[in-house]
Design an enzyme around this catalytic site. Structure first.
Site, PDB file in Angstrom:
ATOM      1  N   SER A 116       0.839  -1.191   0.000  1.00  0.00           N
ATOM      2  CA  SER A 116       0.000   0.000   0.000  1.00  0.00           C
ATOM      3  C   SER A 116       0.880   1.249   0.000  1.00  0.00           C
ATOM      4  O   SER A 116       2.105   1.161   0.014  1.00  0.00           O
ATOM      5  CB  SER A 116      -0.891   0.012   1.243  1.00  0.00           C
ATOM      6  OG  SER A 116      -0.064   0.189   2.381  1.00  0.00           O
ATOM      7  N   LYS A 117       0.223   2.392   0.014  1.00  0.00           N
ATOM      8  CA  LYS A 117       0.931   3.682   0.008  1.00  0.00           C
ATOM      9  C   LYS A 117       1.897   3.780   1.171  1.00  0.00           C
ATOM     10  O   LYS A 117       2.956   4.384   1.082  1.00  0.00           O
ATOM     11  CB  LYS A 117      -0.079   4.824   0.108  1.00  0.00           C
ATOM     12  CG  LYS A 117      -0.889   5.016  -1.153  1.00  0.00           C
ATOM     13  CD  LYS A 117      -1.350   6.473  -1.267  1.00  0.00           C
ATOM     14  CE  LYS A 117      -2.089   6.712  -2.568  1.00  0.00           C
ATOM     15  NZ  LYS A 117      -3.483   6.300  -2.513  1.00  0.00           N
ATOM     16  N   ARG A 118       1.498   3.194   2.288  1.00  0.00           N
ATOM     17  CA  ARG A 118       2.320   3.185   3.496  1.00  0.00           C
ATOM     18  C   ARG A 118       3.737   2.645   3.220  1.00  0.00           C
ATOM     19  O   ARG A 118       4.698   3.018   3.861  1.00  0.00           O
ATOM     20  CB  ARG A 118       1.605   2.270   4.501  1.00  0.00           C
ATOM     21  CG  ARG A 118       1.928   2.393   5.934  1.00  0.00           C
ATOM     22  CD  ARG A 118       0.754   1.822   6.757  1.00  0.00           C
ATOM     23  NE  ARG A 118       0.188   0.605   6.170  1.00  0.00           N
ATOM     24  CZ  ARG A 118       0.698  -0.618   6.360  1.00  0.00           C
ATOM     25  NH1 ARG A 118       1.740  -0.797   7.109  1.00  0.00           N
ATOM     26  NH2 ARG A 118       0.116  -1.673   5.811  1.00  0.00           N
ATOM     27  N   HIS A 119       3.841   1.727   2.263  1.00  0.00           N
ATOM     28  CA  HIS A 119       5.145   1.129   1.956  1.00  0.00           C
ATOM     29  C   HIS A 119       5.921   1.920   0.914  1.00  0.00           C
ATOM     30  O   HIS A 119       6.946   1.484   0.437  1.00  0.00           O
ATOM     31  CB  HIS A 119       4.951  -0.295   1.408  1.00  0.00           C
ATOM     32  CG  HIS A 119       4.259  -1.208   2.361  1.00  0.00           C
ATOM     33  ND1 HIS A 119       3.006  -1.726   2.113  1.00  0.00           N
ATOM     34  CD2 HIS A 119       4.631  -1.687   3.562  1.00  0.00           C
ATOM     35  CE1 HIS A 119       2.641  -2.493   3.127  1.00  0.00           C
ATOM     36  NE2 HIS A 119       3.598  -2.482   4.018  1.00  0.00           N
ATOM     37  N   GLY A 120       5.377   3.068   0.540  1.00  0.00           N
ATOM     38  CA  GLY A 120       6.064   3.856  -0.477  1.00  0.00           C
ATOM     39  C   GLY A 120       5.588   3.529  -1.881  1.00  0.00           C
ATOM     40  O   GLY A 120       6.153   3.999  -2.854  1.00  0.00           O
TER      41      GLY A 120
END
Ligand code: GLU
Length: 410
Positions: A200-204
């Site tokens: 997800s976005k959280r992982h870049g």
């Protein structure tokens, strides 16, 4: 004849997951001299996001994943209606409030050998509920449109993300009922973040257009994505798209979910930036990250060789080269003004303007004022580090450097 397709729904800007699927389909098609087809699956009209379809074209174009044919499901509604009528006539389906629902036969085991990992996957039909194939608004659902098109487009291999595995038994039942051969299925393991949860976005992870705008080179992204689930024999990591095509085999797709590692992407990017011919790098910088089409091309060409080894993304250039294009807004202290004054004196009497003579002048000022390099950096560039200073001053030119110092002193 190998024929594969990607079938994106225009419900958002493509991310790394569906773009990796596109790449693997492309590689498989090119490796086997087959066809690579794009099909926009826009039958769920409520979920269509404006601009998403254009983004799909733009990304394929940018990455050079050229398609051999292009279709759009909303333009093919009659074909799906026709198939649903066959199902109704054969009593494989029933009408329900204007919709057509497929009747799942009882007591069956539905299985196939998936090309990824060459493994047998099976489902019990008793676990599958009857499902709608045509909605009351005349639009098909994903399942029906997908198999009608894969059949009509003579798709030999369906290569898609493994989130679609649970749809596959439904598709197999539909193929069977319509008396059509089913394609070979290859379900790619989902990409996970470093913490092994769904990417997800959280992982870049970002939309692929964001990567482009932030200065990732397409060569780096393609090389990086190829290794998201696929591996070659040897240990060579840097591979051009042509080399990847030559080596690509679906049998080498790993059944373990690949882990997305943003540092690895930046590593590839740094490599491709460093090894790219300067003129190509100049053009990528101008087109991808700068609104510089009208800016001084000659100046950019001179700065790029200095910046090339110091950039991880094309965007780094913007920061590294900022002071060449915009006068730094620095306030100098009394002491710094004195240093600037000394620099002015030394520079203005110089007859030869090159990084060697500039370095000598800077060193003299550093010695006489008893200061270190970062102060000189700050005075000239407004930053306390960056590109090699004597070379930067040489590029800036004598006249501009002196003008800049004059303004700073006053
Ligand atoms: N429309 C589906 C998607 O958005 C296609 C899945 C498939 O390839 O069958 O990914």
């Amino acid at each position: 004849m190998i024929r594969v397709r990607i079938a994106p729904s225009p419900t958002g800007i493509p991310h790394i997951g569906n773009t990796r699927t596109a790449l693997f389909n492309y590689l498989f098609a090119r490796r086997n001299k087959g066809k690579f087809i794009l099909r926009i699956e826009d039958t769920d009209q409520k979920r269509v996001v404006p601009g998403a379809e254009e983004a799909i074209y733009e990304i394929l174009e940018w990455l050079g994943l050229h398609v051999d044919a292009k279709f759009k499901q909303s333009e093919r509604l009659d074909l799906y209606k026709e198939a649903s009528q066959i199902l109704l006539r054969q009593k494989n389906a029933r009408m329900e409030e204007g919709a057509v629902r497929f009747i799942v036969p009882k007591g069956r085991v539905i299985e196939w050998v998936d090309m990824v990992g060459n493994k047998n996957i099976s489902f019990k039909s008793d676990d599958i509920e009857d499902f709608i194939v045509l909605k009351s608004d005349g639009y098909p659902t994903y399942h029906l449109a997908n198999i009608v098109d894969d059949h009509l487009m003579e798709i030999s291999h369906v290569i898609r993300g493994d989130e679609w595995i649970s749809s596959t038994p439904k598709h197999i039942l539909l193929y069977e009922s319509l008396g059509w051969d089913q394609p070979i299925f290859a379900h790619l393991p989902v990409i996970l973040g470093p913490d092994k949860t769904k990417l997800s976005k959280r992982h870049g992870a970002k939309s692929v257009l964001d990567y482009r705008n932030e200065g990732i080179l397409k060569e780096a992204l393609l090389n990086f994505m190829a290794f998201l689930g696929w591996a070659t024999k040897g240990d060579k990591e840097i591979l051009s798209i042509a080399e990847i095509i030559a080596l690509f085999d679906l049998k080498d797709v790993n059944t373990n979910p690949p882990i997305f590692n943003i540092d690895k992407l930046l590593w590839f990017n740094g490599h491709y930036i460093r090894t790219m011919p300067v003129h190509k790098l100049v053009s990528s910088i101008k087109h991808q990250v700068l609104n510089m089409r009208d800016k001084d091309n000659e100046l950019i060409k001179k700065i790029v060789p200095l910046a090339q080894t110091r950039m991880k993304t094309l965007k780094d250039f913007v920061q590294l080269a900022a002071h060449f294009f915009e006068e730094p807004k620095t306030e100098l202290s009394q002491k710094e003004k004195m240093i600037a004054d000394q620099l002015t004196k030394r520079f203005s009497t110089m007859e030869q303007w090159n990084n060697g003579t500039i370095l000598v002048a800077i060193k003299n000022v550093m010695a006489s004022e008893n200061v270190r390099m970062p102060i000189i950096y700050k005075i000239i560039t407004g930053q306390d580090r960056g590109l090699p200073l004597p070379e930067s001053i040489e590029i800036l030119g004598k006249e501009k450097t002196l003008e800049r110092l004059k303004r700073l002193i006053s």
